[in-house]
Structures are given as C-alpha cells and as structure tokens.
Scaffold this active site. Structure first.
Site, PDB file in Angstrom:
ATOM      1  N   SER A  53      27.422 -15.310 -30.840  1.00  0.00           N
ATOM      2  CA  SER A  53      28.015 -14.522 -31.615  1.00  0.00           C
ATOM      3  C   SER A  53      28.181 -14.620 -32.967  1.00  0.00           C
ATOM      4  O   SER A  53      28.612 -16.066 -34.071  1.00  0.00           O
ATOM      5  CB  SER A  53      29.774 -14.650 -30.691  1.00  0.00           C
ATOM      6  N   HIS A  84      20.305  -2.505 -31.416  1.00  0.00           N
ATOM      7  CA  HIS A  84      21.217  -4.155 -31.015  1.00  0.00           C
ATOM      8  C   HIS A  84      19.205  -4.178 -32.002  1.00  0.00           C
ATOM      9  O   HIS A  84      18.557  -3.938 -31.426  1.00  0.00           O
ATOM     10  CB  HIS A  84      20.725  -4.131 -29.812  1.00  0.00           C
ATOM     11  N   HIS A 106      22.473 -10.510 -21.894  1.00  0.00           N
ATOM     12  CA  HIS A 106      22.482 -11.297 -21.358  1.00  0.00           C
ATOM     13  C   HIS A 106      22.976 -11.215 -19.491  1.00  0.00           C
ATOM     14  O   HIS A 106      22.356  -9.830 -19.229  1.00  0.00           O
ATOM     15  CB  HIS A 106      24.792 -11.327 -21.699  1.00  0.00           C
ATOM     16  N   TYR A 108      26.171 -10.345 -17.829  1.00  0.00           N
ATOM     17  CA  TYR A 108      26.099  -9.583 -17.595  1.00  0.00           C
ATOM     18  C   TYR A 108      26.172  -8.156 -17.497  1.00  0.00           C
ATOM     19  O   TYR A 108      26.263  -7.191 -17.511  1.00  0.00           O
ATOM     20  CB  TYR A 108      28.063 -10.464 -18.104  1.00  0.00           C
ATOM     21  N   GLU A 109      25.377  -8.388 -18.263  1.00  0.00           N
ATOM     22  CA  GLU A 109      24.466  -7.024 -18.505  1.00  0.00           C
ATOM     23  C   GLU A 109      23.727  -6.591 -17.872  1.00  0.00           C
ATOM     24  O   GLU A 109      23.475  -5.314 -16.962  1.00  0.00           O
ATOM     25  CB  GLU A 109      23.376  -6.289 -20.059  1.00  0.00           C
ATOM     26  N   ALA A 136      30.152 -18.395 -28.983  1.00  0.00           N
ATOM     27  CA  ALA A 136      31.672 -18.559 -29.649  1.00  0.00           C
ATOM     28  C   ALA A 136      32.116 -19.002 -27.972  1.00  0.00           C
ATOM     29  O   ALA A 136      31.754 -18.539 -26.969  1.00  0.00           O
ATOM     30  CB  ALA A 136      31.375 -17.484 -29.513  1.00  0.00           C
ATOM     31  N   MET A 234      30.750 -17.311 -22.186  1.00  0.00           N
ATOM     32  CA  MET A 234      29.868 -16.763 -21.008  1.00  0.00           C
ATOM     33  C   MET A 234      28.251 -16.723 -21.085  1.00  0.00           C
ATOM     34  O   MET A 234      27.400 -15.978 -20.979  1.00  0.00           O
ATOM     35  CB  MET A 234      29.840 -15.188 -21.428  1.00  0.00           C
ATOM     36  N   SER A 235      27.699 -18.207 -21.685  1.00  0.00           N
ATOM     37  CA  SER A 235      26.695 -18.232 -22.137  1.00  0.00           C
ATOM     38  C   SER A 235      26.182 -19.497 -22.044  1.00  0.00           C
ATOM     39  O   SER A 235      26.860 -20.143 -21.345  1.00  0.00           O
ATOM     40  CB  SER A 235      26.393 -17.843 -23.338  1.00  0.00           C
ATOM     41  N   ASN A 258      38.970 -18.389 -29.840  1.00  0.00           N
ATOM     42  CA  ASN A 258      40.756 -18.379 -29.259  1.00  0.00           C
ATOM     43  C   ASN A 258      40.648 -19.598 -28.711  1.00  0.00           C
ATOM     44  O   ASN A 258      39.704 -19.862 -27.961  1.00  0.00           O
ATOM     45  CB  ASN A 258      40.122 -17.007 -28.842  1.00  0.00           C
ATOM     46  N   HIS A 270      38.369  -9.206 -27.978  1.00  0.00           N
ATOM     47  CA  HIS A 270      37.079  -9.250 -28.838  1.00  0.00           C
ATOM     48  C   HIS A 270      36.347  -9.718 -29.909  1.00  0.00           C
ATOM     49  O   HIS A 270      36.298 -10.092 -30.971  1.00  0.00           O
ATOM     50  CB  HIS A 270      36.030  -7.881 -27.983  1.00  0.00           C
TER      51      HIS A 270
HETATM   52  N1  HPA Z   1      36.213 -16.783 -22.516  1.00  0.00           N
HETATM   53  C1  HPA Z   1      35.086 -16.036 -22.316  1.00  0.00           C
HETATM   54  N2  HPA Z   1      34.065 -16.565 -22.887  1.00  0.00           N
HETATM   55  C2  HPA Z   1      34.471 -16.735 -24.570  1.00  0.00           C
HETATM   56  C3  HPA Z   1      35.859 -16.728 -24.628  1.00  0.00           C
HETATM   57  C4  HPA Z   1      36.972 -17.135 -23.741  1.00  0.00           C
HETATM   58  O1  HPA Z   1      38.001 -16.939 -24.429  1.00  0.00           O
HETATM   59  N3  HPA Z   1      36.192 -16.958 -26.277  1.00  0.00           N
HETATM   60  C5  HPA Z   1      34.986 -16.073 -26.565  1.00  0.00           C
HETATM   61  N4  HPA Z   1      33.354 -16.272 -25.646  1.00  0.00           N
END
Ligand code: HPA
Length: 297
Positions: A53, A84, A106, A108-109, A136, A234-235, A258, A270
């Site tokens: 990201s 995109h 991804h 999830y898509e 990320a 998630m990757s 985060n 997000h």
């Molecule tokens: N959880 C899952 N995926 C993420 C997060 C998170 O806190 N931050 C960035 N990608």
C-alpha cells in the site's frame, strides 16, 4: 514428455485452480518477451518487487523504465477497481535489474490464490531469483510503534488456503515445498546492513497473514499475539509460498501503519493506514533502493 507427466493430480482434482497453470505462464512469458523485444530490450530481471500500500509509485523511480499493461499480457488478472493502474514495470535500481507490478489483485476481491500469485510466477520465470515483498501491517508486537519498518523473519499462514492447492506441476516446484527458510537469512543480513548504512531503524517480527477484508477484532488480535505474531496484514503470505515453491529467495519488509485492533481505545480506519504509509514512504523507498543496489555488489 507430455505435460500430464509433470503434474501430480488425483482423479476429479484436474480442475483445481492450478490446473493448466504452466501453459498459462508460458503464454504470459512469451507475450512479455515479445513486447520487450519489440522495444529492443532483453531484460533479465534479478529481483522481483511486490510493492505494498502506498509504495506503487516507487516503480516510477526505476532507471531505463519500460512498462507493459496487464491487458496486453494473457492470463494476467486485471483489478476490477476502476482507475487502478495495472502494469508490469521493468527497470534498474543502480545496477540491479528489477521488475515490479504496479497494481495487483487480492484474494478478498474474489480471485483465487493461484490467480493472485500468477504475476509473481511470471516475474520469476523471466529470471528473477530474489523477491522483495513489502506491505502495510498492523503492529501487535510489544516493541512496535506506528511508522516502524520491520523485517519479516517468519509468517503464520492464516488465509485458510494455499496458492499451491490443486495439481502440482513439477516444472514449477515440488509438491511439498520446504518453508523452513521462507525468509532468507542472508537477505535479512543484507537488509540490516543496508538500513544501518543509511541510519534507518529496522525491527524484526513474525507476520500473520489473514484474508480480510475486515480488520481483526480485538479478540482475534489477542489470539494472534498468543500465537506469536508481531504483525498482521492481508497479503504477502501467498506470494512468499509461491516464491519458495519456485526456489526464489525472499526478503519481506512491513511498514507498521497502525497498532492492531484493540491496542488503543479507538476504531481502525483505512485512511490512517494510507496516511502513515505515505508518511513513511520516503524512508521506505530509500531503504529499498539501498537494498536493491546491494544485490549487484
Ligand atoms: N490488520 C490487517 N491488515 C492491515 C492492518 C491491520 O491492522 N494494517 C494494515 N494492513
């Protein structure tokens, strides 16, 4: 030898997500080689980059850059998200020949993992034997802070799925690939030396990969903490499995965007993830360039 002889399958499983994968890969590679040749190029990338990201624009810093739209490559998944970018970008960082994907799909898509990881397999078949994967991530290790860059030393696959599910083609890799050294120790040392040389702090951690797209609950984060995870995202995990399947060496780096859910008494959003990724981008790119340059030393 016919294609079937390379493929270990069972009756009724011949329509799995990896069925016919080798042929699809060959077609994609042939189309890319054709485009490169038409442009008078003969790129043999050494490193394949997967940009997480906010890091997509890094591809624009490549020297001697050349891009091919996914639309022009057979079997490449094109993201359903309108506007995109989707292109494979070749170029050099220092003396190191690189290739990367600008835009990706991804799990999830709705794409299966064999499809999500097809572009990586193509980058490896084009010659890359090292993979640098960035992402990320939420931080849950007790020493981690927002903005930290973290070297991934191992992962937990909590996707509940594998990109290798389906018939295995021995020309790509073994049915049961080893994952003991999934994140290469020598590349981790190289990354640490690179970070030290430009005074960038780099921590270590274990990455838990979940399929999302919902962020985790505080209870799930507590579970991940007890499982030994420091990072959550998630990757990455599917790509690292595929890279190991094909015998490539992997370096993984997370940016903590985060603190994981429940670490603070506030909701995750997000925008926070993308804001922090933007803020850290300059440092992250400097680290990446220093690492990639050292691949040719
Ligand atoms: N959880 C899952 N995926 C993420 C997060 C998170 O806190 N931050 C960035 N990608």
């Amino acid at each position: 030898m016919s294609a079937e002889q390379h493929v270990s399958s069972v009756d009724g499983a011949g329509d799995g997500p990896t069925d016919g994968l080798f042929d699809r890969l060959q077609e994609a590679v042939a189309a890319i080689r054709g485009s490169l040749q038409a442009a008078g190029r003969d790129d043999r990338p050494q490193a394949a980059l997967i940009l997480g990201s906010g890091l997509g624009p890094y591809a624009e810093t490549f020297e001697d850059r050349f891009a091919i739209d996914y639309q022009d490559i057979p079997h490449f998944p094109v993201s359903s998200v309108e506007g995109h970018v989707g292109r494979l970008v070749f170029g050099r960082v220092g003396e190191t020949q690189c290739v990367t994907m600008q835009g990706r799909v991804h799990f999830y898509e709705g794409y299966d993992l064999a499809k999500v990881t097809l572009p990586l397999r193509v980058m490896l078949l084009l010659g890359a034997d090292k993979v640098v994967v960035t992402n990320a991530a939420g931080g849950l290790g007790k020493d981690l802070e927002v903005g930290d860059l973290v070297l991934i030393r191992d992962h937990l696959n909590l996707f509940g799925a594998s990109p290798l599910r389906g018939p295995n083609d021995d020309r790509l890799g073994p049915r049961f690939p080893d994952m003991t050294y999934a994140y290469d120790a020598a590349l981790r040392r190289l990354a640490e030396e690179a970070a030290a040389s430009c005074d960038i702090g780099l921590k270590h951690g274990i990455y838990a990969g979940l399929f999302g797209p919902a962020y985790e609950t505080p209870a799930e984060i507590e579970m991940l903490r007890r499982l030994g995870a420091d990072l959550v995202g998630m990757s990455t995990v599917p790509e690292v499995i595929v890279a190991n399947h094909m015998g490539a060496k992997v370096l993984g780096i997370s940016c903590v965007t985060n603190l994981a859910a429940g670490s603070m008494d506030e909701a995750l959003c997000h925008d926070e993830v993308t804001d922090v990724a933007q803020r850290v981008r300059g440092t992250f790119e400097q680290l990446l360039s220093t690492i990639l340059r050292r691949f040719s030393d």
